[in-house]
Design an enzyme around this catalytic site. Structure first.
Site, short mmCIF file in Angstrom:
data_model
loop_
_atom_site.label_atom_id
_atom_site.label_comp_id
_atom_site.label_asym_id
_atom_site.label_seq_id
_atom_site.Cartn_x
_atom_site.Cartn_y
_atom_site.Cartn_z
CG MET A 1 -1.69 1.17 1.58
SD MET A 1 -2.72 1.99 0.41
CE MET A 1 -3.58 0.75 -0.41
N PRO A 2 1.76 1.40 -0.96
CG PRO A 2 3.57 0.85 -2.29
CD PRO A 2 2.19 0.42 -1.94
CG LEU A 3 0.46 8.37 -0.37
CD1 LEU A 3 -0.60 8.41 -1.46
CD2 LEU A 3 -0.10 8.93 0.94
CB VAL A 34 3.21 -2.96 -4.93
CG1 VAL A 34 1.94 -2.17 -5.10
CG2 VAL A 34 4.15 -2.29 -3.94
CB THR A 71 4.10 7.05 2.86
OG1 THR A 71 4.60 8.39 2.79
CG2 THR A 71 3.69 6.74 4.28
#
Length: 125
Positions: A1-3, A34, A71
């Site tokens: 769940m990268p931002l 991911v 993030t």
């Protein structure tokens, strides 16, 4: 769940920016496992007066430098992070043609319970 938040100088064409987004997603899929369609990214463009860089740490950067802040959950190993940095620089070098000296990446790690990805729920807590 990268931002991902990408900051760069204004003026590059849409195809250039889309190549950045596509290759960052590819690097994350290949090195951080991911999931498919896990794409949460923004690009913010800045005029020259609002964008600054230097040659710190012996890196000769240019006006094409991009700052990439990722993030993520605090679950990745140092080896995975090193692989991600290398893959990002390699892919962005291929397309859209950004020099490795101009690829600045920062990872911010957070606990899973610090995320809500919709509906006001803590999906990972």
């Amino acid at each position: 769940m990268p931002l991902l938040h990408i900051s760069m100088r204004a003026g590059k064409p849409e195809a250039f920016r889309q190549a950045i987004l596509d290759n960052l997603y590819r690097a994350l899929r290949e090195t951080f496992d991911v999931p498919e369609d896990d794409q949460f990214m923004t690009i913010t463009e800045h005029d020259a007066a609002n964008f600054r860089y230097g040659a710190a740490f012996g890196v000769d950067r240019s006006d094409d430098v991009i700052y990439i802040q990722i993030t993520v959950f605090d679950t990745r190993t140092a080896e995975q992070k090193k692989a991600l940095f290398k893959r990002i620089a390699g892919l962005l070098g291929e397309s859209p043609g950004i020099r490795s000296e101009d690829v600045f990446v920062n990872i911010v790690e957070t606990a899973k319970e610090n995320w809500s990805v919709g509906h006001g729920l803590a999906q990972f807590a």
